[in-house]
Design a protein around this motif. Structure first.
Motif: not given
Length: 251
Positions: A138-162
């Motif tokens: 699964a392609v997820v996001s580095v935002a769950n390891y180094c969060f850039p402000p404004g990326d919650a809408l992308s990173s929160v579901p991908k944390a669940g995918m991980e």
């Protein structure tokens, strides 16, 4: 070559198409999952390396369980087995702060990405168990390891995918099934390419580039290489892991 076909969910996107092209050098057959544009899937099929066995465009609407099951069934009917299921699909996501995200936006992204991934896993696992092999990437996001402000809408579901990927790895390993994730950093492909052109000023992006240890943004091919490794037998003893591919952005 690896066993079975490679199925790429979101195979017509910027990252997905790069993944299809890379996988075509190691897999006999590729199923290119698309939601609405068969023409784009056919274009991706035409771009694959000469010598590939077959490329099969497959309708795969993540909001519809029947569509997913039909796509997987068509792939199995054509190729016999699926060796890897790649999840490289997602929603076109803006960059609002948490305080500006509506419930409708949360529901849309969670429905397509997180719930969509649960549907893919649920529909694929019976085939993997019957075969006695198979893996998810699964392609997820580095935002769950180094969060850039404004990326919650992308990173929160991908944390669940991980979390789901790790659960699959732990519970299904006894059946010869693996699951891993790739977390891209700032990538000049797909939505990332659009962001680089339209989201912020060139000066802001230049500041971000300088934050990266390797001093450059990544490409779709960089992500595709990592996906191909985890999907292959070269990673046969790797499961439940997230490979961060960000050039050192998260350091």
């Amino acid at each position: 070559m690896n066993k079975g076909a490679a199925f790429v969910v979101g195979g017509t996107g910027g990252l997905g198409s790069a993944i299809c092209r890379r996988l075509s050098t190691e897999w006999d057959n590729i199923a290119i999952g698309y939601r609405s544009s068969r023409e784009k899937a056919l274009a991706v099929a035409a771009s694959l390396q000469n010598g590939i066995g077959q490329a099969l465009p497959v309708s795969c609407d993540l909001s519809n369980r029947d569509s997913i099951e039909a796509g997987i069934r068509a792939t199995v009917d054509r190729f016999g087995t699926i060796g890897t299921m790649i999840f490289a699909s997602g929603v076109e996501i803006p960059q609002p702060f948490v305080s500006k995200i509506s419930e409708e936006q949360w529901r849309e992204v969670i429905e397509i990405e997180l719930i969509g991934f649960t549907r893919i896993v649920s529909a694929t696992l019976p085939h993997f168990r019957t075969q006695g092999f198979g893996n998810f990437v699964a392609v997820v996001s580095v935002a769950n390891y180094c969060f850039p402000p404004g990326d919650a809408l992308s990173s929160v579901p991908k944390a669940g995918m991980e979390a789901l990927g790790r659960a699959v790895a732990k519970e299904e390993g006894r059946y010869g099934i693996r699951a891993n994730m790739v977390a891209p950093g700032i990538i000049d492909a797909g939505l990332g390419a659009d962001f680089l052109k339209s989201l912020y000023s060139p000066e802001i992006w230049e500041t971000q580039r300088k934050r990266i240890a390797l001093q450059c943004f990544g490409s779709g091919e960089d992500i595709a290489e990592s996906v191909a490794f985890l999907a292959s037998d070269k990673a046969k003893y790797v499961t439940g892991q997230t490979l961060i591919v960000d050039g050192g952005f998260s350091l």
